[in-house]
Enzyme design. Structure first.
Site, PDB file in Angstrom:
ATOM      1  N   HIS A 140       1.943   4.177  -3.033  1.00 18.91           N
ATOM      2  CA  HIS A 140       1.882   5.642  -2.918  1.00 18.91           C
ATOM      3  C   HIS A 140       3.201   6.266  -3.367  1.00 18.91           C
ATOM      4  O   HIS A 140       3.227   7.260  -4.105  1.00 18.91           O
ATOM      5  CB  HIS A 140       1.615   6.051  -1.464  1.00 18.91           C
ATOM      6  CG  HIS A 140       0.206   5.905  -1.017  1.00 18.91           C
ATOM      7  ND1 HIS A 140      -0.878   6.326  -1.763  1.00 18.91           N
ATOM      8  CD2 HIS A 140      -0.321   5.391   0.134  1.00 18.91           C
ATOM      9  CE1 HIS A 140      -1.996   6.076  -1.110  1.00 18.91           C
ATOM     10  NE2 HIS A 140      -1.687   5.495   0.041  1.00 18.91           N
ATOM     11  N   HIS A 142       0.840  -1.210   0.000  1.00 20.22           N
ATOM     12  CA  HIS A 142       0.000   0.000   0.000  1.00 20.22           C
ATOM     13  C   HIS A 142       0.872   1.256   0.000  1.00 20.22           C
ATOM     14  O   HIS A 142       0.700   2.156  -0.831  1.00 20.22           O
ATOM     15  CB  HIS A 142      -0.911  -0.021   1.231  1.00 20.22           C
ATOM     16  CG  HIS A 142      -1.800   1.174   1.355  1.00 20.22           C
ATOM     17  ND1 HIS A 142      -3.139   1.138   1.071  1.00 20.22           N
ATOM     18  CD2 HIS A 142      -1.541   2.454   1.756  1.00 20.22           C
ATOM     19  CE1 HIS A 142      -3.671   2.334   1.271  1.00 20.22           C
ATOM     20  NE2 HIS A 142      -2.723   3.147   1.701  1.00 20.22           N
ATOM     21  N   GLU A 143       1.822   1.314   0.933  1.00 19.10           N
ATOM     22  CA  GLU A 143       2.664   2.510   1.044  1.00 19.10           C
ATOM     23  C   GLU A 143       3.656   2.608  -0.113  1.00 19.10           C
ATOM     24  O   GLU A 143       3.919   3.708  -0.618  1.00 19.10           O
ATOM     25  CB  GLU A 143       3.406   2.506   2.382  1.00 19.10           C
ATOM     26  CG  GLU A 143       2.501   2.589   3.605  1.00 19.10           C
ATOM     27  CD  GLU A 143       1.608   3.818   3.607  1.00 19.10           C
ATOM     28  OE1 GLU A 143       2.013   4.862   3.059  1.00 19.10           O
ATOM     29  OE2 GLU A 143       0.497   3.744   4.165  1.00 19.10           O
TER      30      GLU A 143
END
Length: 218
Positions: A28, A24-25
């Site tokens: 980003h 997820h990170e």
């Protein structure tokens, strides 16, 4: 919950949680660099090393508390990826794609864990078949929760960033002022169980999708 069950839950959930927050990170960070901001990349956050993304409270303490509390669903967060929105080539527009990259990664992981679960449904019973099925089920659950949670339109959640990117400038500034209090609002919603009632209908849609995919393996 007895200690053996607690340790068993940690073993089942640890890997899916680490995959969910790490990708997820990292998504980003990758999206931010793609749209012109190398901040996260230069700080070493565009990586699959989970240690770089772990937040002691949100990634360790709170999920462990959720596993201990009866009737609670797994909840937590990772260390936010730093993004300098002013460095994006088109800050207001590109902000939404950077924000959506994280939930998109969780959607992909949810689908992959669903496929793994489908393959394991017909695996020969053995020492590892059952715990692996439990881990795959945990992977599906965690990524659905993390995806929907992050799409709630409260800054600094990803949904809040998307909302800010879609609103006119003046309205966007007003919403952005909520950001320092966003996590407090989220925790209050969680402990009052309002958060679950907000998320439940959307979770139901994705569980229905998962069940339909699993039927293909029947």
């Amino acid at each position: 919950m007895d200690i053996s069950s607690f340790i068993q839950n940690i073993c089942i959930y640890a890997l899916p949680v680490l995959f969910a927050i790490t990708l997820h990170e990292a998504a980003h960070a990758y999206a931010a660099r793609h749209f012109g901001d190398p901040t996260a990349y230069l700080m070493g956050r565009m990586t699959l090393n989970p240690i770089k993304h772990i937040d002691p409270l949100g990634t360790i303490a709170l999920p462990l508390l959720c596993l201990l509390l009866p009737g609670s669903f797994l909840f937590g967060w990772a260390k936010p990826v730093p993004v300098n929105f002013g460095d994006l080539r088109n800050p207001k527009k590109d902000m939404r794609w950077v924000a959506l990259a994280g939930p998109a990664a969780n959607l992909i992981m949810m689908l992959l864990w669903t496929v793994v679960l489908g393959l394991l449904l017909h695996a020969a019973e053995g020492d590892f078949a059952y715990p692996l099925r439990q881990m795959a089920q945990a992977g599906v659950q965690i990524n659905i929760v993390l995806m929907i949670l992050n799409l709630i339109p409260i800054p600094p959640l990803d949904g809040g960033r998307v909302l800010i990117s879609l609103l006119p400038v003046n309205a966007a500034r007003q919403v952005a002022r909520i950001e320092p209090y966003g996590m407090i609002v989220l925790l209050v919603l969680m402990f009052t169980k309002v958060l679950f009632f907000i998320m439940a209908p959307f979770m139901g849609v994705f569980y229905l999708l998962v069940n339909n995919i699993l039927r293909l393996f029947a």
